[in-house]
Design a protein around this motif. Sequence first.
Motif, PDB file in Angstrom:
ATOM      1  N   LYS A 192      -7.175  12.022  -5.482  1.00  0.00           N
ATOM      2  CA  LYS A 192      -5.955  11.393  -6.000  1.00  0.00           C
ATOM      3  C   LYS A 192      -5.874   9.931  -5.580  1.00  0.00           C
ATOM      4  O   LYS A 192      -5.606   9.046  -6.402  1.00  0.00           O
ATOM      5  N   LYS A 237      -8.551   7.711  -7.272  1.00  0.00           N
ATOM      6  CA  LYS A 237      -8.279   7.490  -8.698  1.00  0.00           C
ATOM      7  C   LYS A 237      -7.131   6.500  -8.895  1.00  0.00           C
ATOM      8  O   LYS A 237      -7.215   5.593  -9.715  1.00  0.00           O
ATOM      9  N   ARG A 238      -6.062   6.697  -8.124  1.00  0.00           N
ATOM     10  CA  ARG A 238      -4.929   5.774  -8.296  1.00  0.00           C
ATOM     11  C   ARG A 238      -5.319   4.360  -7.893  1.00  0.00           C
ATOM     12  O   ARG A 238      -4.936   3.390  -8.521  1.00  0.00           O
ATOM     13  N   LEU A 245      -8.290   3.228 -10.597  1.00  0.00           N
ATOM     14  CA  LEU A 245      -8.001   3.302 -12.033  1.00  0.00           C
ATOM     15  C   LEU A 245      -6.664   2.662 -12.372  1.00  0.00           C
ATOM     16  O   LEU A 245      -6.523   1.980 -13.373  1.00  0.00           O
ATOM     17  N   LYS A 246      -5.668   2.921 -11.501  1.00  0.00           N
ATOM     18  CA  LYS A 246      -4.344   2.379 -11.817  1.00  0.00           C
ATOM     19  C   LYS A 246      -4.085   1.068 -11.086  1.00  0.00           C
ATOM     20  O   LYS A 246      -3.023   0.470 -11.228  1.00  0.00           O
ATOM     21  N   ASP A 247      -5.073   0.695 -10.228  1.00  0.00           N
ATOM     22  CA  ASP A 247      -4.959  -0.562  -9.515  1.00  0.00           C
ATOM     23  C   ASP A 247      -3.667  -0.637  -8.697  1.00  0.00           C
ATOM     24  O   ASP A 247      -2.992  -1.645  -8.681  1.00  0.00           O
ATOM     25  N   GLU A 248      -3.327   0.463  -8.058  1.00  0.00           N
ATOM     26  CA  GLU A 248      -2.135   0.436  -7.202  1.00  0.00           C
ATOM     27  C   GLU A 248      -2.526   0.932  -5.812  1.00  0.00           C
ATOM     28  O   GLU A 248      -3.562   1.580  -5.647  1.00  0.00           O
ATOM     29  N   PRO A 257      -1.659   3.567  -3.412  1.00  0.00           N
ATOM     30  CA  PRO A 257      -0.816   4.766  -3.399  1.00  0.00           C
ATOM     31  C   PRO A 257      -0.098   4.918  -2.064  1.00  0.00           C
ATOM     32  O   PRO A 257      -0.644   4.582  -1.009  1.00  0.00           O
TER      33      PRO A 257
END
Lengths: 630, 158
Positions: free
Chosen positions: A98, A101-102, A105-108, A110
């Motif tokens: 998780k 990926k965050r 992929l989401k460029d954040e 987490p």
Amino acid sequence: MSKTALNKRRKTAEIKWKSLEENKKPILFFGAATCGNAAGAQETIKAAKKTLKEIGVDADIIEVGCIGPCYLEPLMDIKPPGKPRICFSNVNEEKAEKIIKRFFLKDEIPKLGLVGHFGDNGDYGDDIPRFYDHPMIKPQVRIVLRNCGIIDPSEIDHYLARDGYVALESVLSKPWEETLDLIKQSGLRGRGGAGFPTWKKWKFCRDVESDQKYMICNADEGDPGAFMNRSLIEGDPHAVLEGLVIAAYTIGASKAYIYIRAEYPLAISRLEKAISQMEELGLIGENILGSGFNLEIKIKEGAGAFVCGEETALIASIEGNRGMPRTRPPFPAVAGLWGKPTIINNVETLGTIANIIRRGADWYTDFGTEACKGTKTFSLVGRVRRTGLIEVPMGTTLRKIIFDIGGGLFKPFKAVQTGGPSGGCLSEEFLDMPVDYENLAKVGSIMGSGGIIVLDKDTCVVDLAKYFLKFTQQESCGKCVPCRVGTRHLVNILEKITKGEGELSDLEKLEKLGESIKRSALCGLGQTAPNPVLSTLKYFRDEYLAHIIDKRCPAAVCRDLVVFRIIPEKCTGCQACVKVCPTGAITGPRSEPHNLDESKCIKCRACYEVCRFDAIAGDAIEIVSGEDKS
Amino acid sequence: MVVKTAASVLEKFSTRRENLIPMLQKVQEVEGFISPESIKLISDKLRISENEIYGVSTFYAQFRFTPPGEHSIYVCMGTACHVKGGQQILNMLEYELGIKEGQTTEDGRFDLNRVACLGCCALAPVIKIDDKIYSQMSVLKLMDVLEKYTQSVEVTDE
């Protein structure tokens, strides 16, 4: 290798380290010391690799040692290109997927398991805290542990890039007297437990004329509940080895041994690798850095005997004998291994040396108290919220260690145990006492190698005293009567009390016998063995009295004094406990309060646990002792 | 694969007394335990009496003198583990396996041992099965872990 060659290599190492700091592709760091692996770090690494491959991110993976907050393990740090590392906690396989990926992929960044980043304030905005501002880390001063969890312990270049072997180079270019003097000024005292001034020990050995002297690193961390030495070796083996070479040079030893527990396989393999790297660079062997000084280092694996932490027993064990202590004097500094002058220093003592030499005695004496300079590593464990490995200045109070760094307890505080089987249990009144060798000894405990075990109201101190005495009794080498026979009698009396068969006169017997063992035993193991009993008798006498007079264990721990009971009003009849009970002691139809047959109950706790965590409505099973039964 | 024997691994040692414990460790590593035959081999090589070798080897907790089970279980009995219920874990294992610590189950699947401390105190209580450490154990978790090992044996048997 000559000095110039070493400096050339250091330059390359620095470039390598810099490229790591200014990384072009992402790097993932994993805390993969024994504790990290026990928490599942290797499985996490596999999952991380798989996820990275799946999403097509090319990243490097680096396994580092333990950075300290073990309760947060497995730890995973992500270092985006050119930016500081960001640390995530309790990263199991699923969480790794998780987070990765965050992140990519989401460029954040987490929030899941986020601990903090390793950069300066504001590097990632105000939302992301700094790792070093974490309440467990902030009050610490990391000198010995400076590289643990930061560098790859299998890479000598990482150590070199962070001023590794600078101290050795400087020591070898000067007469030994200067190093001895510097260590004297630093006030460094042996971290193995006794706190003897390191320089004095070295001087004794230096002053003896001999054709052969030996230097030994004592890594036989036998105290149950302590793992500082393991962590240091696993996280930064070269720091210990550099100290070992410096010590050998100062006392004039050409042969060195590392005596390490066989129970620490990862630490052993780290040392083996580090030693072969040193051989390659000519940091051990003949004519080290052109100084004319020769040193050979051998690893000896201990075979599982607590008493081998004692110097003369350790020597006997290296010689191939039963690890039995002998009377001193002569001290090993005069007549040790094969009768030759020998110095034995603890892992942490040696791990401190290079830091003192590099940064000076004045810098070091800024930390600590008047009598005890510098820092001390502790393993903070037991019933405290944040468990792990910490390093604080000498003189830090127990309250600060347990409540600020450790974050306090889940249940009310009862006692703190320091110094392992040779130490004592201290009650609340001592929480504000600054921790150093003298203060702890004054109140009936010892510093020991640095285990701090926090106890809450669910710990029975009588049971704990029995546990320690059983341990020392089993580990007694059997040579002297006070220890061999005396500890056995202490255990017998404690067994009697925890079974509810004790008499008031037993307390007097414990005290009398304990005092005489302290006075008459041959070695440190025996002389300190009664401490757990004597200190608990002094500070927790009412608990002994409860066991003897009321036949009750206030903490509901002592097996013979407790019963398991189902509270019918709370029981929903979910049958979770019926399923786990190994003896069929619990019966009852679904949806009706169950019955527990005491005669069949083996007090294994399975029902108690299942009722708390897995049952439909928890807490219906209680463990009670004595008067509470009614 | 060449099966290593005690005799073959002892060859690389010199006849110095200080090699006694490393030799015993090596033998146990390849054979799983110290047999009377290997004691004899070491005795001949180091010219130390078998009697004395027994004296040294029985002193240290590491050495065992009976063959180990298929899986070796070590229950950590360190202080942190004790305070967090290590004894309960050992009791439960003794009950479930029907043996006492230091023994091997009749079917040879498990041997059960206590160890002074594995150094994973912050994750207490812990047990070690073969080379894998299981942390933060509870009686329930233990039942799950044990099941994994008993099942895997059954699967390979089929």
